[in-house]
Every structure is written in C-alpha cells, then in structure tokens.
Design a protein around this motif. Structure first.
Motif, short mmCIF file in Angstrom:
data_model
loop_
_atom_site.label_atom_id
_atom_site.label_comp_id
_atom_site.label_asym_id
_atom_site.label_seq_id
_atom_site.Cartn_x
_atom_site.Cartn_y
_atom_site.Cartn_z
N LEU A 334 78.98 34.70 1.03
CA LEU A 334 77.55 34.56 1.26
C LEU A 334 76.84 35.90 1.07
N SER A 335 77.54 36.97 1.43
CA SER A 335 76.93 38.31 1.32
C SER A 335 76.74 38.74 -0.14
N GLY A 337 75.92 36.45 -2.49
CA GLY A 337 75.07 35.46 -3.12
C GLY A 337 75.72 34.13 -3.42
N TRP A 339 76.61 30.66 -2.01
CA TRP A 339 76.31 29.89 -0.81
C TRP A 339 76.64 28.38 -0.94
N LEU A 362 72.65 29.87 8.29
CA LEU A 362 72.37 31.11 7.57
C LEU A 362 72.52 30.91 6.07
N SER A 363 73.56 30.16 5.68
CA SER A 363 73.79 29.88 4.26
C SER A 363 72.61 29.09 3.68
N TYR A 364 72.14 28.10 4.45
CA TYR A 364 71.01 27.30 3.99
C TYR A 364 69.76 28.16 3.87
N SER A 365 69.53 29.03 4.85
CA SER A 365 68.34 29.90 4.82
C SER A 365 68.40 30.86 3.66
N VAL A 366 69.56 31.42 3.41
CA VAL A 366 69.70 32.35 2.30
C VAL A 366 69.46 31.62 0.98
N ARG A 367 70.04 30.40 0.87
CA ARG A 367 69.88 29.65 -0.38
C ARG A 367 68.40 29.32 -0.61
N ALA A 369 65.76 30.94 0.58
CA ALA A 369 65.05 32.19 0.30
C ALA A 369 65.28 32.64 -1.13
N MET A 370 66.52 32.49 -1.58
CA MET A 370 66.83 32.90 -2.95
C MET A 370 66.15 31.99 -3.96
#
Length: 378
Positions: A334-335, A337, A339, A362-367, A369-370
């Motif tokens: 995840l760190s 990119g 996810w 966190l994975s969902y939020s990062v995805r 956001a990206m």
C-alpha cells in the motif's frame, strides 16, 4: 533480531512457565518417590522376615513334638532296664568319667539303648553321666565330624542347657551340638535315693532340617544390593541371600557386625532358636531408584513441554503471526501505491480483525485519493 521477534516474545513466557512447572513437579514427585521407595524396601523386608519367622516357628513346633515323643520312648526303655545309679570310673572316648548304670547294667560304651530308641524314633539319643559339675556322654549316637561317636565329650559348660540340669530341670529347645543346631530335649536322671541332684541326663534331638529356610533366604533380595542373613547363637553366618549384588559371606558378616552408616541394617531375634535375622540394604540403592524415577519424570515433563510449545507455536502462527505477516505485506505494498488487495482478516473478531479493517479502510481511502488526483491531473 531473532530475540526481539514477536514469536520469541510470545513463546518465552510460556516456555518459562512450563519449565518451572516441570522442575517443581519433578522435585515434588522425586520426594514422594523417595518415601515410596523406602516404604517399599521396609515392606519387602517385613514380608520376608515374617515368612522366615513363620517357617522357623513351624519347624520348631513340629520338631519339638517329635522330640517329646522320642524322649518318652527313651525314658520308658531306660526305666524298663531298672533304677539309675552312678557306677565306677570308666574310660569313654579316651576320657575318664563316672559310669551310668541302669538296672545294674553299665551304659558306658553300651549303645544298645540309644540306638534302639533312634531305630524307632530316628534322630539322636545320648546318656550323660554326672562327673563333678560336668555331664559326660557315656553312650551316644551323636557323631563328630570324623564320623565317630561323640562319647567322652561333655555337655557345653557355658551353654544354655547345663544350668537347668544342675537344677534338676528339664529343657527343650534349639541347641548347638558340636557346631550343628539340633531341636533337643534334656531331662535329668535321678537315683532312687536323691530326687534333687541329677546323676545323669536323658537326651534326644533332631538335627534341624533347614533346607526350606535356606532356599527362601538364598532367593531373598532387598532392592538391588540388599540381603537377608541368618546368624546362629554363636554369631556364625548360617544362611544369606545369593541373588543380589551383595552375596559374599565375608562382606555380609562385616556389614551385619559393623552396621556402616551408608547402610540400613535391621536385626531381629528368632524366638526359641537363639538365631538372629539381619536385613540390610545400601542407601545408594534408594538414591539410584530416586534418580531413575526423577529422570523418567523429567523426561515425561520435557516431552509434555515440547508438545505444549508445539501446540502453542501452531496457535500463535495461525491466529497471530500469519495474519500479521499478511497485513504487513499489504501495508508495505500500500505504501508503494498497490491497493488492490483482498484482506480476509477483516472477518476476524479480535484485535487483528480491527487492525485489518483499519488497513482496509486506509487502502480504500488511498485508492479514492489517488483516483481523484489522477482525474485532476488530466
């Protein structure tokens, strides 16, 4: 690094607890076994000595019955010859002594009466004549070691019988005659004119048949190196164990007499025989037994310890380490990119499940956001 790993930190407390439990249990059981081994040794000695005492008692009782019967026969045959009196000096077995006369017939070197009685009753018979304070065998079928008749020998002046004869009292019991134990009967012979002072002695006796006793003692053993021994009234070793590690007669005599501090030695008198039973075993036998039991208990404890640790390791791996290892991989990817992971640990109801659900969010939020960042950059 290994010492600081989670698996070591989780297993060490369990290992320490199990090892302490094994040590404590081993020590407690070893102490219990020590008492048990000593108790077993004492019970073994008691059983064997009771069996031997019973054999001695039965043998003595049966042989005393025969002795009383033979004595009645000897006295009856002797009195049938006539009144008893002391005769002149005679030579018996190379020794000068008073003659014993029955019905006017000299009994010195005359074996008709004693041999006639033993032809019927078996055993041995003797006529003693008084000579001062001694009593000398003037007619007998008791044999010496060379096979000759023991005429001319005297009743043991230091033995247990002669005080009774000097008092004019009968005696029945076990007596050592020329080095061999006999179940015997002695009754004083009185003249018609004096019923207080014995002029001679009637004797009958049976050589003790101790074969059954010998077999029991020979096969007796106490622990690994202990023994049971029988000593006669003159402290002569008669029988001893021959199956254990301690079977040398000289060593058994030394232990019985010196009672060394590293041995447990018990002594019992044999009523009516003048014998003594000695039971002994080295304390090292108990220590060896305790050591063997302790090693066995410790080995079982270590096996149980290994099984518990193996079970604990399996539980920790499946329930803790494996999920954490997977979540660690997810977090690392995840760190950078990545996810698109399936996090199965979110179904768990414990703390790891909470952590998995947090990483999933966190994975969902990062995805998300990206994806937004990608749209804005177009």
């Amino acid at each position: 690094m290994f010492l600081h790993s989670l698996r070591v930190r989780l297993l060490l407390p369990v290992l320490a607890l199990v090892l302490v439990s094994v040590v404590v249990l081993t020590v407690a059981l070893a102490m219990s076994q020590a008492s048990h081994v000593r108790s077993d040794a004492a019970q073994s000695i008691e059983r064997r000595t009771q069996a031997l005492q019973s054999l001695f008692a039965v043998t003595r009782s049966v042989m005393l019955d025969r002795t009383h019967d033979a004595m009645r026969l000897l006295r009856s045959e002797g009195r049938r010859l006539g009144a008893a009196s002391l005769g002149g000096r005679v030579t018996v077995g190379g020794r000068a002594a008073n003659d014993l006369v029955l019905g006017g017939v000299s009994q010195a070197n005359n074996f008709a009466l004693v041999d006639g009685v033993t032809a019927i009753a078996q055993g041995t018979a003797t006529l003693f004549a008084r000579d001062g304070e001694d009593f000398v065998r003037v007619a007998t079928n008791v044999r010496k070691d060379d096979g000759s008749r023991a005429i001319g020998t005297q009743l043991d002046p230091l033995g247990q019988v002669i005080p009774h004869m000097r008092k004019g009292e009968a005696f029945y019991g076990v007596v050592d005659i020329l080095g061999t134990p006999y179940v015997t009967g002695y009754e004083p012979i009185f003249s018609e004119t004096d019923s207080q002072r014995a002029i001679g002695v009637w004797y009958v006796g049976y050589k003790t048949d101790l074969q059954a006793l010998s077999e029991v003692v020979d096969a007796s053993q106490v622990l690994e190196s202990g023994f049971i021994a029988v000593f006669d009234g003159k402290d002569k070793l008669r029988f001893h164990s021959k199956t254990g590690a301690t079977s040398d007669a000289a060593l058994i005599e030394r232990i019985a007499h010196e009672t060394p501090s590293d041995w447990v030695v018990e002594k019992q008198d044999v009523p009516g025989w003048g014998f003594s039973l000695v039971s002994a075993y080295p304390k090292s036998d108990v220590n060896k037994a305790i050591t063997r039991q302790s090693l066995w208990i410790g080995s079982i404890g270590l096996i149980v310890c290994a099984l518990i640790l193996g079970l604990q390791w399996g539980l920790i791996w499946n329930r803790v380490l494996k999920p954490i290892q997977h979540l660690t991989v997810v977090a690392e990817e995840l760190s950078v990119g990545k996810w698109g992971h399936t996090i199965e640990e979110t179904e768990l109801k414990d703390e790891i499940g909470k952590l998995a659900r947090a990483i999933s969010r966190l994975s969902y939020s990062v995805r998300v956001a990206m994806e937004r960042l990608a749209k804005l950059s177009r």
